[in-house]
Design an enzyme around this catalytic site. Structure first.
Site, PDB file in Angstrom:
ATOM      1  N   ARG A 132       1.945  -4.803   1.355  1.00  0.00           N
ATOM      2  CA  ARG A 132       1.048  -4.389   2.220  1.00  0.00           C
ATOM      3  C   ARG A 132      -0.242  -5.313   2.156  1.00  0.00           C
ATOM      4  O   ARG A 132      -0.673  -6.096   1.329  1.00  0.00           O
ATOM      5  CB  ARG A 132       0.265  -2.908   1.785  1.00  0.00           C
ATOM      6  CG  ARG A 132       1.217  -1.881   1.893  1.00  0.00           C
ATOM      7  CD  ARG A 132       0.756  -0.472   1.243  1.00  0.00           C
ATOM      8  NE  ARG A 132       1.811   0.486   1.602  1.00  0.00           N
ATOM      9  CZ  ARG A 132       2.860   0.883   0.846  1.00  0.00           C
ATOM     10  NH1 ARG A 132       3.180   0.158  -0.192  1.00  0.00           N
ATOM     11  NH2 ARG A 132       3.516   1.835   1.135  1.00  0.00           N
ATOM     12  N   HIS A 157       5.499  -5.173   4.785  1.00  0.00           N
ATOM     13  CA  HIS A 157       6.632  -5.561   4.958  1.00  0.00           C
ATOM     14  C   HIS A 157       7.149  -6.317   6.210  1.00  0.00           C
ATOM     15  O   HIS A 157       8.068  -6.408   6.898  1.00  0.00           O
ATOM     16  CB  HIS A 157       7.883  -4.691   4.809  1.00  0.00           C
ATOM     17  CG  HIS A 157       8.152  -4.057   3.334  1.00  0.00           C
ATOM     18  ND1 HIS A 157       7.552  -4.889   2.242  1.00  0.00           N
ATOM     19  CD2 HIS A 157       8.437  -2.913   2.878  1.00  0.00           C
ATOM     20  CE1 HIS A 157       7.882  -4.044   1.345  1.00  0.00           C
ATOM     21  NE2 HIS A 157       8.334  -2.719   1.564  1.00  0.00           N
ATOM     22  N   HIS A 231      14.958  -6.315  -0.706  1.00  0.00           N
ATOM     23  CA  HIS A 231      14.815  -4.813  -0.578  1.00  0.00           C
ATOM     24  C   HIS A 231      15.984  -4.051  -0.877  1.00  0.00           C
ATOM     25  O   HIS A 231      15.978  -2.879  -0.217  1.00  0.00           O
ATOM     26  CB  HIS A 231      14.101  -4.513   0.421  1.00  0.00           C
ATOM     27  CG  HIS A 231      12.959  -3.188   0.210  1.00  0.00           C
ATOM     28  ND1 HIS A 231      13.359  -1.900  -0.157  1.00  0.00           N
ATOM     29  CD2 HIS A 231      11.473  -3.162   0.265  1.00  0.00           C
ATOM     30  CE1 HIS A 231      12.304  -1.307  -0.140  1.00  0.00           C
ATOM     31  NE2 HIS A 231      11.223  -2.259   0.113  1.00  0.00           N
ATOM     32  N   ASP A 301       5.084   3.164  -7.281  1.00  0.00           N
ATOM     33  CA  ASP A 301       5.340   2.443  -6.422  1.00  0.00           C
ATOM     34  C   ASP A 301       4.408   1.353  -6.576  1.00  0.00           C
ATOM     35  O   ASP A 301       3.225   1.261  -5.675  1.00  0.00           O
ATOM     36  CB  ASP A 301       5.062   3.319  -4.936  1.00  0.00           C
ATOM     37  CG  ASP A 301       5.349   2.434  -3.808  1.00  0.00           C
ATOM     38  OD1 ASP A 301       5.992   1.206  -3.742  1.00  0.00           O
ATOM     39  OD2 ASP A 301       5.246   2.979  -2.377  1.00  0.00           O
ATOM     40  N   GLU A 366      11.277  -5.357  -6.702  1.00  0.00           N
ATOM     41  CA  GLU A 366      10.998  -6.266  -5.543  1.00  0.00           C
ATOM     42  C   GLU A 366      10.333  -7.277  -5.932  1.00  0.00           C
ATOM     43  O   GLU A 366       9.046  -7.208  -6.029  1.00  0.00           O
ATOM     44  CB  GLU A 366      10.565  -5.796  -4.091  1.00  0.00           C
ATOM     45  CG  GLU A 366      11.286  -4.486  -3.627  1.00  0.00           C
ATOM     46  CD  GLU A 366      10.309  -3.558  -2.938  1.00  0.00           C
ATOM     47  OE1 GLU A 366       9.567  -3.849  -1.944  1.00  0.00           O
ATOM     48  OE2 GLU A 366      10.019  -2.219  -3.279  1.00  0.00           O
TER      49      GLU A 366
END
Length: 401
Positions: A132, A157, A231, A301, A366
């Site tokens: 982000r 992304h 991803h 996350d 990631e």
């Protein structure tokens, strides 16, 4: 399967000035790059030993009639990786379990229509900026740039039409010990609001050591920011959720986030918190703990810091072990951080290859620079200047125990 070591040798890739392999695709014609198969049979069925190959086939067309191709990479151990030109998406990864049974270990879908209709970046190449950017804005050399916003007020992304939705040129290849495909994309100046024409080359190399070695290269003609990643969503059992997967992350700090999942600018120690994966533990053990950061992300996350200093050393970022199958995934990278995502926003709305894509049914690791780095002066820089070469590497190692 024994553990693997990784010498500091980069995989071969096509140079920007070199000639790329040319190939034709017509109807259902399939071309295979590699040597002939060597077949051995046994009484239980056929056991096939192959030299590595890269096979090209059609994967349908987009709604605007743009054709999409698929390259199937196969090594001598029957490990397979399927890649499509739309988004550079890895649609399947087939590996053996501890008993030698082959199975798909990533979330994917079976038709281009399903991908085009929307998905949460299953298996995609992410760019120009992974993760982000707050309010979709950043300032570079005194100029403010407004990016496309696609995550509330934020840019996620790469925007509305990120690299995950672009058609990449694919050039497959095979050697005695590997099979691969080089993907290239030219993103024009102003694409999604980013400055500069960015030329990107990504090489996927599947080796006979059962590794998928990924090399990322990019150049620009104007100052810009770049943060590329891969991803894929992993479920090493090929079914159920990932809550019993055992995870180790070699990071002692996370970058905590606010309500928009934008880093606050701090580095928070994981010791004594549910975020501590410095020793292996089941993902589900602490995921429901009373913790503000877990509540903000609806689970994990978060960005884990792997390196205090940015360099090109390949290090082990994380290891995942699934007890019922015996499969092990190791993720290695040159990047200074890795985003761990526990599939908290999956809702079972899609399916593919016999799997419903359920809540916490797959995980992502990631490798990346930090989220929102263009707006965080204390974070490692993601600026790329003309004349410089962006270069990074990610390796997936597939093992069993």
């Amino acid at each position: 399967m024994p553990s693997l070591s990784f010498p500091g040798v980069r995989p071969a890739f096509f140079s920007r000035s070199g000639k790329q392999a040319k190939w034709l695709l017509a109807g259902v014609l399939t071309l295979t790059f590699g040597c002939a198969n060597q077949v051995m049979a046994n009484k239980q069925g056929q056991s096939m030993t192959t030299t590595p190959s890269a096979t090209v086939s059609a994967f349908g067309s987009l709604s605007d009639a743009t054709p999409v191709e698929k390259v199937t990479l196969k090594n001598s151990n029957n490990v397979e990786v399927e890649v499509i030109s739309y988004g550079g998406i890895i649609t399947r990864i087939v590996t053996p379990d501890a008993n030698g049974e082959l199975g798909n270990i990533v979330y994917g879908m079976e038709t281009i229509e399903e991908y085009e209709n929307g998905n949460p970046y299953f298996g995609a190449l992410i760019g120009r900026y992974g993760n982000r950017i707050k309010d979709g804005k950043f300032t570079l050399n005194g100029t403010e740039y407004q990016l496309a916003t696609n995550d509330g007020d934020n840019h996620l992304h790469g925007g509305v039409q990120g690299f995950d939705k672009k058609i990449w040129k694919m050039a497959p290849f095979a050697t005695a010990n590997s099979a691969g495909v080089t993907l290239t994309l030219v993103s024009p100046d102003g694409d999604q609001g980013y400055p500069g024409e960015l030329t990107t080359e990504v090489t996927y190399t599947l080796t006979n050591n059962n590794t998928l070695d990924m090399q990322f290269i990019a150049t620009t003609d104007k100052p810009t920011v770049v943060n590329l990643t891969q991803h894929s969503y992993f479920n090493l059992a090929g079914k159920g959720t990932i809550l019993d997967h055992e995870l180790q992350i070699n990071g002692k700090y996370i970058t905590p986030v606010d309500g928009g999942l934008i880093p606050t600018g701090e580095l928070a120690p994981v010791a004594g918190t549910p975020f501590d994966f410095t020793s292996p533990k089941a993902i589900g053990r602490d995921i429901e703990a009373d913790n503000e950061q877990l509540a903000l992300g609806k689970g994990y996350d978060h960005n884990y810091v792997l390196k205090e200093q940015v360099d090109n050393e390949l290090i082990e970022a994380a290891t995942v072990y699934e007890p019922t199958s015996g499969r092990v995934l190791r993720v290695l990278t040159e990047e200074p951080a890795v985003q761990f995502y526990s599939g908290n926003f999956l809702e079972g709305a899609t399916e593919g290859f016999g799997q419903q894509h359920v809540f916490r049914g797959a995980l992502c690791l990631e490798p990346q620079h930090y989220p929102d780095s263009p707006n965080q002066a204390d974070f490692p820089s993601t600026t790329l200047l003309p004349g410089e070469v962006y270069s990074t590497r990610i390796v997936y190692a597939f093992e069993t125990k």
